[in-house]
Design a protein around this motif. Structure first.
Motif, PDB file in Angstrom:
ATOM      1  N   SER A 191      22.414  34.897  37.132  1.00 21.67           N
ATOM      2  CA  SER A 191      22.250  34.070  35.696  1.00 21.67           C
ATOM      3  C   SER A 191      20.785  34.218  35.511  1.00 21.67           C
ATOM      4  N   PRO A 192      20.162  34.649  34.248  1.00 21.59           N
ATOM      5  CA  PRO A 192      18.667  34.513  33.964  1.00 21.59           C
ATOM      6  C   PRO A 192      18.415  33.035  33.746  1.00 21.59           C
ATOM      7  N   VAL A 193      19.205  32.195  33.510  1.00 21.35           N
ATOM      8  CA  VAL A 193      18.750  30.703  33.512  1.00 21.35           C
ATOM      9  C   VAL A 193      19.518  29.867  34.331  1.00 21.35           C
ATOM     10  N   ALA A 194      18.596  28.718  34.518  1.00 21.56           N
ATOM     11  CA  ALA A 194      19.112  27.847  35.628  1.00 21.56           C
ATOM     12  C   ALA A 194      20.137  26.847  35.301  1.00 21.56           C
ATOM     13  N   ASP A 195      20.907  26.315  35.808  1.00 21.08           N
ATOM     14  CA  ASP A 195      21.841  25.393  35.553  1.00 21.08           C
ATOM     15  C   ASP A 195      21.106  24.020  35.211  1.00 21.08           C
ATOM     16  N   PRO A 196      21.384  23.306  33.991  1.00 14.35           N
ATOM     17  CA  PRO A 196      20.389  22.182  33.565  1.00 14.35           C
ATOM     18  C   PRO A 196      20.728  20.964  34.614  1.00 14.35           C
ATOM     19  N   ALA A 197      21.998  20.899  35.205  1.00  9.94           N
ATOM     20  CA  ALA A 197      22.397  19.816  36.016  1.00  9.94           C
ATOM     21  C   ALA A 197      21.732  20.151  37.488  1.00  9.94           C
ATOM     22  N   THR A 198      22.272  21.339  38.111  1.00  6.30           N
ATOM     23  CA  THR A 198      21.898  21.594  39.615  1.00  6.30           C
ATOM     24  C   THR A 198      20.595  21.851  39.643  1.00  6.30           C
ATOM     25  N   ARG A 199      20.057  22.813  38.482  1.00  8.20           N
ATOM     26  CA  ARG A 199      18.628  23.346  38.798  1.00  8.20           C
ATOM     27  C   ARG A 199      18.885  24.774  39.765  1.00  8.20           C
ATOM     28  N   THR A 200      20.028  25.316  39.851  1.00  9.06           N
ATOM     29  CA  THR A 200      20.117  26.559  40.439  1.00  9.06           C
ATOM     30  C   THR A 200      20.592  27.600  39.676  1.00  9.06           C
ATOM     31  N   TYR A 201      20.574  28.720  40.273  1.00  6.20           N
ATOM     32  CA  TYR A 201      20.855  29.903  39.333  1.00  6.20           C
ATOM     33  C   TYR A 201      22.276  30.355  39.626  1.00  6.20           C
ATOM     34  N   THR A 202      23.366  30.676  38.681  1.00  7.49           N
ATOM     35  CA  THR A 202      24.639  30.982  39.150  1.00  7.49           C
ATOM     36  C   THR A 202      24.500  32.426  39.490  1.00  7.49           C
ATOM     37  N   VAL A 203      25.264  32.832  40.669  1.00  9.68           N
ATOM     38  CA  VAL A 203      25.276  34.082  41.266  1.00  9.68           C
ATOM     39  C   VAL A 203      26.929  34.343  41.448  1.00  9.68           C
ATOM     40  N   LYS A 204      27.184  35.809  40.876  1.00 10.30           N
ATOM     41  CA  LYS A 204      28.741  35.990  40.918  1.00 10.30           C
ATOM     42  C   LYS A 204      28.703  37.130  41.843  1.00 10.30           C
ATOM     43  N   VAL A 205      29.722  36.966  42.802  1.00  7.54           N
ATOM     44  CA  VAL A 205      29.779  37.952  44.051  1.00  7.54           C
ATOM     45  C   VAL A 205      31.213  38.615  44.045  1.00  7.54           C
ATOM     46  N   SER A 206      31.318  39.974  43.693  1.00  5.76           N
ATOM     47  CA  SER A 206      32.847  40.406  43.586  1.00  5.76           C
ATOM     48  C   SER A 206      33.171  40.909  45.063  1.00  5.76           C
ATOM     49  N   ILE A 207      34.628  40.479  45.057  1.00 10.00           N
ATOM     50  CA  ILE A 207      35.190  40.997  46.323  1.00 10.00           C
ATOM     51  C   ILE A 207      36.549  41.898  46.223  1.00 10.00           C
ATOM     52  N   PRO A 208      36.763  42.601  47.222  1.00  4.10           N
ATOM     53  CA  PRO A 208      37.916  43.466  46.758  1.00  4.10           C
ATOM     54  C   PRO A 208      39.156  42.609  46.628  1.00  4.10           C
ATOM     55  N   PRO A 209      40.123  43.139  46.031  1.00  3.25           N
ATOM     56  CA  PRO A 209      41.630  42.619  45.559  1.00  3.25           C
ATOM     57  C   PRO A 209      42.334  42.232  46.901  1.00  3.25           C
ATOM     58  N   SER A 210      42.947  41.328  47.036  1.00  2.00           N
ATOM     59  CA  SER A 210      43.634  40.724  48.013  1.00  2.00           C
ATOM     60  C   SER A 210      44.502  39.643  47.973  1.00  2.00           C
ATOM     61  N   GLU A 211      45.818  39.666  48.495  1.00  2.00           N
ATOM     62  CA  GLU A 211      46.586  38.674  47.940  1.00  2.00           C
ATOM     63  C   GLU A 211      46.436  37.459  48.784  1.00  2.00           C
ATOM     64  N   ASP A 212      45.616  37.614  49.952  1.00  2.00           N
ATOM     65  CA  ASP A 212      45.237  36.342  50.960  1.00  2.00           C
ATOM     66  C   ASP A 212      44.087  35.522  50.253  1.00  2.00           C
ATOM     67  N   VAL A 213      43.474  35.863  49.408  1.00  2.00           N
ATOM     68  CA  VAL A 213      42.350  35.507  48.702  1.00  2.00           C
ATOM     69  C   VAL A 213      42.952  34.672  47.333  1.00  2.00           C
ATOM     70  N   ARG A 214      43.290  33.331  47.517  1.00  3.31           N
ATOM     71  CA  ARG A 214      43.638  32.617  46.155  1.00  3.31           C
ATOM     72  C   ARG A 214      42.576  32.060  45.436  1.00  3.31           C
ATOM     73  N   LEU A 215      42.825  31.961  44.266  1.00  8.39           N
ATOM     74  CA  LEU A 215      41.865  31.330  43.272  1.00  8.39           C
ATOM     75  C   LEU A 215      41.674  29.933  43.844  1.00  8.39           C
ATOM     76  N   GLY A 216      40.350  29.203  43.668  1.00  7.64           N
ATOM     77  CA  GLY A 216      39.834  28.059  43.956  1.00  7.64           C
ATOM     78  C   GLY A 216      39.636  28.085  45.461  1.00  7.64           C
ATOM     79  N   MET A 217      39.697  28.722  46.301  1.00  9.48           N
ATOM     80  CA  MET A 217      39.477  28.709  47.734  1.00  9.48           C
ATOM     81  C   MET A 217      38.066  28.515  47.935  1.00  9.48           C
TER      82      MET A 217
END
Length: 399
Positions: A262-288
């Motif tokens: 993210s080019p802009v820091a989060d106004p609440a946490t003052r951190t920059y959001t980074v998204k890391v892609s991972i390979p598809p896997s049935e063992d990896v569930r949303l929210g983990m």
């Protein structure tokens, strides 16, 4: 009387004779007591040998790494809404329901939409009737014109009327198709294969067109979202390896790729959001919960850096130092050695000068040492036993 007088001097002489052995005895006793007092002096206290934990500095390339906590999220998540307004009459799914493309999610009351479709059908029939009448009248006037019974101007009017009626019929037909689509929009269907992640409206609620009512996430592509402090954002450009570990399976390492910063820091946490892609896997569930480790292999300039625990540092005269253990004649002593700190990675510190590979430094108990003090390095078994005793003592105190 003479005999009595002669007896007294003899008695005084005998008393003097008796006093000499007594004096000798007292002197001997005094000497003995002085010798006993000299022998009873306290023995010097034993030399203090302090137990410490130590680490031998190893040579080799140093990897600069950092860990950040995050959670698994879908790369694509849609907030679906009806394309027409109305009252919700049915909900077909719940949160967590797996859906396929075309699965019905919610439905609106279609009564008003059906009435509109019926009206459009009636308008189409009327337009078609007018168009047929205009075509028939045009044909008659064409015959009359061929016999020269009407003027060309009248025929042109009939041609225009026929074309207008035909256009009205086509417009009515298009309106009917549109109204039929509107009736079909009463059913909200999923356009992807995924899972329902949220419900934003319930049965009986009247919604406007476009209001989000259901959230559906695709499960084919996932990513881990983390927050990175501003002082480490620039380092992300030089990271050569990204590892992802799940809290549910910490021994498994999943390769990742930084997809977005993210080019802009989060106004609440003052951190920059980074998204890391991972390979598809049935063992990896949303929210983990996941931990992302960003690893950067040090280059040639950093090859001389040595890694040591933060607990090994000592502040000395405004600088940093470590206790180095020197061994001579089976005696281990410590000396304070100033060092140059190149940076911090995790719970370790990178040392760029002051020490060399192979030296042993103290890693615990650094604040209780002094130059030249003798130490004893705790073995791993002793250290574990000491930790267990401390933990047990702490648990007993808490109880």
């Amino acid at each position: 009387m003479a005999a009595l007088a002669a007896a007294f001097p003899r008695e005084e002489t005998s008393v003097q004779v008796l006093r000499i052995p007594v004096r000798r005895t007292l002197i001997a006793a005094a000497l003995a007591l002085s010798l006993l007092a000299a022998c009873s002096k306290d023995a010097p206290p034993p030399e203090d040998v302090r137990p410490v934990r130590a680490l031998t500095l190893a040579a080799g390339g140093v990897q600069d790494s950092a860990e950040f906590s995050g959670d698994v999220r879908p790369r694509y998540e849609s907030r679906l809404g009806f394309r027409v307004g109305g009252k919700i009459s049915a909900r077909k799914v719940d949160v967590g329901t797996s859906v396929k493309r075309g699965t019905v999610l919610m439905q609106l009351d279609p009564q008003d939409l059906r009435l509109g479709q019926a009206q459009a059908q009636a308008n189409l029939r009327a337009a078609q009737t007018n168009a047929e009448l205009a075509r028939a009248e045009l044909k008659r006037y064409q015959d009359l014109r061929s016999q020269n019974f009407v003027s060309q101007a009248v025929l042109d009017q009939k041609v225009a009327a026929a074309h207008s009626s035909q256009a009205s019929a086509e417009a009515a037909r298009a309106l009917l198709r549109e109204q039929a689509n509107q009736t079909g929009y009463a059913s909200l269907v999923s356009d992807v294969d995924g899972v329902v992640t949220g419900i934003d409206a319930e049965v009986g609620q009247v919604v406007q067109a476009g209001t989000p009512v259901v959230r559906v996430a695709r499960t084919d592509e996932k990513e881990v979202v983390i927050g990175v402090p501003e002082d480490q954002v620039e380092q992300l450009r030089h990271m050569g390896q990204v590892k992802v570990r799940l809290w549910a399976d910490p021994d498994r390492s999943i390769p990742g790729t930084i997809r977005e910063v993210s080019p802009v820091a989060d106004p609440a946490t003052r951190t920059y959001t980074v998204k890391v892609s991972i390979p598809p896997s049935e063992d990896v569930r949303l929210g983990m919960t996941a931990v992302v480790e960003l690893v950067r292999q040090a280059g040639a300039a950093a090859g001389t850096q040595l890694r040591a625990p933060l607990s090994a540092l000592v502040q000395n005269q405004g600088g940093s130092a470590v206790w180095v253990i020197d061994k001579a004649n089976d005696v281990q002593q410590v000396r304070l050695q100033p060092v140059q700190v190149a940076g911090v990675t995790g719970n370790d510190v990178l040392l760029s000068g002051g020490v060399r590979p192979g030296q042993t430094i103290v890693t615990a108990g650094v604040n209780l040492l002094k130059n030249g003090q003798k130490v004893k390095i705790l073995t791993a078994d002793v250290a574990r036993r000491a930790d267990a005793e401390l933990e047990a003592a702490g648990g007993g105190a808490r109880k």
